[in-house]
Structure formats: structure tokens, C-alpha cells
Design an enzyme around this catalytic site. Sequence first.
Site, PDB file in Angstrom:
ATOM      1  N   ARG A  62      -4.328   4.556 -22.058  1.00  0.00           N
ATOM      2  CA  ARG A  62      -4.162   5.221 -21.344  1.00  0.00           C
ATOM      3  C   ARG A  62      -3.356   4.577 -20.819  1.00  0.00           C
ATOM      4  O   ARG A  62      -2.238   3.574 -20.737  1.00  0.00           O
ATOM      5  CB  ARG A  62      -5.756   4.630 -20.240  1.00  0.00           C
ATOM      6  CG  ARG A  62      -6.901   5.286 -20.731  1.00  0.00           C
ATOM      7  CD  ARG A  62      -7.201   6.889 -20.318  1.00  0.00           C
ATOM      8  NE  ARG A  62      -8.403   7.187 -20.424  1.00  0.00           N
ATOM      9  CZ  ARG A  62      -9.017   7.523 -21.632  1.00  0.00           C
ATOM     10  NH1 ARG A  62      -7.589   7.844 -22.636  1.00  0.00           N
ATOM     11  NH2 ARG A  62     -10.200   7.548 -21.832  1.00  0.00           N
TER      12      ARG A  62
ATOM     13  N   GLU B 236      -1.437  12.375 -15.576  1.00  0.00           N
ATOM     14  CA  GLU B 236      -1.712  13.501 -16.314  1.00  0.00           C
ATOM     15  C   GLU B 236      -1.663  15.444 -16.041  1.00  0.00           C
ATOM     16  O   GLU B 236      -2.927  15.215 -15.425  1.00  0.00           O
ATOM     17  CB  GLU B 236      -2.536  13.312 -17.362  1.00  0.00           C
ATOM     18  CG  GLU B 236      -2.100  11.917 -18.493  1.00  0.00           C
ATOM     19  CD  GLU B 236      -3.261  11.759 -19.665  1.00  0.00           C
ATOM     20  OE1 GLU B 236      -4.653  12.425 -19.900  1.00  0.00           O
ATOM     21  OE2 GLU B 236      -2.850  10.627 -20.519  1.00  0.00           O
TER      22      GLU B 236
ATOM     23  N   HIS C 299      -1.849  13.646 -24.788  1.00  0.00           N
ATOM     24  CA  HIS C 299      -3.273  13.043 -25.093  1.00  0.00           C
ATOM     25  C   HIS C 299      -3.901  13.634 -25.866  1.00  0.00           C
ATOM     26  O   HIS C 299      -4.539  14.321 -25.501  1.00  0.00           O
ATOM     27  CB  HIS C 299      -3.223  13.627 -23.100  1.00  0.00           C
ATOM     28  CG  HIS C 299      -4.807  12.487 -23.461  1.00  0.00           C
ATOM     29  ND1 HIS C 299      -5.321  11.852 -22.258  1.00  0.00           N
ATOM     30  CD2 HIS C 299      -5.664  12.110 -24.503  1.00  0.00           C
ATOM     31  CE1 HIS C 299      -6.119  10.441 -22.651  1.00  0.00           C
ATOM     32  NE2 HIS C 299      -6.630  10.725 -23.707  1.00  0.00           N
TER      33      HIS C 299
HETATM   34  C1  GLV Z   1      -9.209   9.924 -25.124  1.00  0.00           C
HETATM   35  O1  GLV Z   1      -8.747   9.799 -24.747  1.00  0.00           O
HETATM   36  C2  GLV Z   1     -11.287   9.813 -25.106  1.00  0.00           C
HETATM   37  O2  GLV Z   1     -11.181   8.440 -24.067  1.00  0.00           O
HETATM   38  O3  GLV Z   1     -12.195  10.384 -25.703  1.00  0.00           O
END
Ligand code: GLV
Length: 322
Positions: free
Chosen positions: A234, A263, A282
Site C-alpha cells: 500500500r 492514488e 496499482h
Molecule cells: C489490492 O491491492 C488488494 O488489496 O486486493
Amino acid sequence: MDKIFITRLIPEFGLDRVRESFPTLDVWEEELPPSREMLIERARGADGLLCLLTDKIDGEVMDAIGKQLKVISSMSVGVDHIDVAAATARGIPVGNTPGVLTDATADQAFALMLSAARRVTESERFLRAGKWVTWQPSLLLGADFAGATLGVIGFGRIGQAVAKRAQGFDMRVLYHDPTASPAHNAQPVDLDTLLRESDFVSVHVPLTAQTKHFVNAEFLSKMKSNAVLVNTARGGVLDQTALYIALRSNRIFAAALDVTDPEPLPMDSPLLELENCIIVPHLGSASKKTRDMMSLLAAQNLIAGLKGERLPNCINPEVYKS
Ligand code: GLV
């Protein structure tokens, strides 16, 4: 009939499963997520909520949706966007999608690690800019994998899958995770040892109050100057200002980020000026099969919660104790 709100168009694979049992579901079909106000407006009175990591679900949102809310199912493994304690206090089970994205996310961590080490994005920009004039003995030299040491921080499912891949590259693997047992020939070490000895450092911890800015100036100052840092966890785990300073001054060799804070990353972020920083939007779990499976698990959690059954993947099983 139960009321369901799904905060974005998820793959049909999971959506169809929900539709079979609950044909009247309401889906937010816009490209961008609903604002907080819109989410509350559309979800008010819902018995089940299926959300994504782009939706902030706190106690106030839960209360605005109403006391009838039986389940919050997130199509993600991370649940830092949900106030899980607030859900538990209200007796609402929260579901997530572990396991099915382990390999895809570990692949992404490895892809980023290789790209940063071998300067793939930088060299492609070089080529497209017309700078490739001849083969040169010292052009765009990168880092070796064979014989290098990989340090994995957070040795859960994804961290272990990264360690497993590293075996195929003849890497030595260290890990730091006080709660995990050894696997894939990886050796447990304290954080300072890991940072002192690793040529590659890959971060796999969830974002919590404890891990916020865990990768900070002090952390970066302990890394080797040839080291590559990879974050597929993260964005909030990393202090981006400290990273910018470390990369700019070549304190470390390179970084590769699948996640940022915020983000999307604003286009004026100084990180985007750096040749030795790879940033992608991401995409850790972004394979067709993985996203299908995530949608299915999210659907299964939602349906179980609506039927008053235990969620197959519940993040707060303590709700079932009372
Ligand atoms: C992606 O980052 C998730 O947490 O599934």
C-alpha cells in the site's frame, strides 16, 4: 427482497453469481467511484454492500446506510479502506478476497523488481527518444539477480510467493516478519540485518496505524546503495518524500511502486521526474483470471452475509462470537 449496492461494475464472473440469488441488485456503473455522498445516497437502506479499495467505508457511512446492513464485502485482499473495528462494533462481518491474488501480486513484484534492476522502462524511454545510436559496452547497466540477496518484509502469502520465485533466480532470501515461519529457504532476520544485507527489498505488509510510513528516511538510510526497493503493498506504508530524496541523491539504486499515496498519483509528483523510479497504477492483481476470482470470492462473501451465514473469507470473525 434484500437491497444490495455494488460500488462499481465488477467482472461478470462474480456479478452473475450475485444476480442469480439477488436479481434486483444496484450497481454503480460509472468509471470513477461514487463520492462519499453518492455512495451513502445509493447504499442507504442496503442489506449488503460490495465495495472496492477505492471506497472509504467508516462507521459514519455504515450508520448512514442503516442498521439493516448485514455484510460488507470488499473485492480486495487489503481492507485498510474499511474501518473494520467500526464494523465489528456494529456486528457487521467484513469479507475480503485472500489467496486468489497471491500469485498475480507476487508476479507483479517480481516484474517490477526485474524492470527496476534492468532499467526496462528507462531504456525503453531512451529508445523511443531516438537516443539508441549503437551497442555500447557501458550503456544502461543494471543489477544482477543471480547471487543477489532479496529481503522480504512481511512474510504472509504474497511475501512467501515472492521468496518462492526468488529460488528460481538463485537468490539468497531473507525475511522480516516476527509472526511468520520459515518457508522457501528464506532466513528470518531482524529488520536492520535485512536492510544491511539485501540488494532487493520487497514490501508486503498491510497498511495499519503501525505500518504507516514504515519505509521512511531512517529505513532508506540503512539500505545498500545498490539496492532496489519494491512496494506492491500500500502506498501509505512508504514516505514518498523520503523516497524521493533517497532516489534523487542515489542513496539507493532504484525503486518500483505498484501503489502510491494518494492514488492516483498526482501528475506533479516529484517522483515522476526520476529515471530510477518506476510507478505503475496499482495493478498487482490485474490479470483476467485473478480479477474474475476476486469478484467470485467477493460475491460469495456478500451472498453468505445476506443469508446470515458465516462469510467464507471474513476479516473480523469475532462478530460471530457474540
Ligand atoms: C489490492 O491491492 C488488494 O488489496 O486486493
